[in-house]
Write a protein that holds these residues in place. Structure first.
Motif, PDB file in Angstrom:
ATOM      1  N   LEU A   4     -13.410 -17.796  29.364  1.00  0.00           N
ATOM      2  CA  LEU A   4     -14.651 -18.091  28.667  1.00  0.00           C
ATOM      3  C   LEU A   4     -14.316 -18.533  27.253  1.00  0.00           C
ATOM      4  N   THR A   5     -14.871 -19.647  26.832  1.00  0.00           N
ATOM      5  CA  THR A   5     -14.699 -20.121  25.463  1.00  0.00           C
ATOM      6  C   THR A   5     -16.051 -20.060  24.775  1.00  0.00           C
ATOM      7  N   VAL A   6     -16.106 -19.369  23.651  1.00  0.00           N
ATOM      8  CA  VAL A   6     -17.354 -19.296  22.904  1.00  0.00           C
ATOM      9  C   VAL A   6     -17.213 -20.059  21.594  1.00  0.00           C
ATOM     10  N   LEU A   7     -18.346 -20.520  21.107  1.00  0.00           N
ATOM     11  CA  LEU A   7     -18.399 -21.273  19.866  1.00  0.00           C
ATOM     12  C   LEU A   7     -19.443 -20.633  18.969  1.00  0.00           C
ATOM     13  N   GLU A   8     -19.093 -20.363  17.733  1.00  0.00           N
ATOM     14  CA  GLU A   8     -20.040 -19.846  16.751  1.00  0.00           C
ATOM     15  C   GLU A   8     -20.440 -21.014  15.854  1.00  0.00           C
ATOM     16  N   ARG A   9     -21.718 -21.396  15.925  1.00  0.00           N
ATOM     17  CA  ARG A   9     -22.215 -22.545  15.162  1.00  0.00           C
ATOM     18  C   ARG A   9     -23.089 -22.047  14.020  1.00  0.00           C
TER      19      ARG A   9
END
Length: 67
Positions: A4-9
């Protein structure tokens, strides 16, 4: 769940008092997750830090339990 790859925007950045961001790439059970950090003077040389997390899993009761 596998890899799982998460991105914090970042949604808001008001230096030096606040930071808000959404977390993307989470499992589909989580529609959206948002964190907001607020920093404020608390008197006598101290600082108050508040973290508010908002989780949206959907409107149905089972989804609300998850949130």
């Amino acid at each position: 769940m596998g890899r799982l790859t998460v991105l914090e925007r970042v949604e808001r950045w008001e230096e030096p008092t606040s930071l808000a961001y959404v977390i993307e790439g989470l499992p589909k059970a989580l529609r959206s997750v948002r964190n907001e950090w607020t920093i404020a003077p608390a008197g006598a040389g101290t600082t108050s830090v508040t973290l508010t997390t908002t989780v949206d899993c959907g409107p149905r009761p089972p989804q609300q339990v998850l949130a």
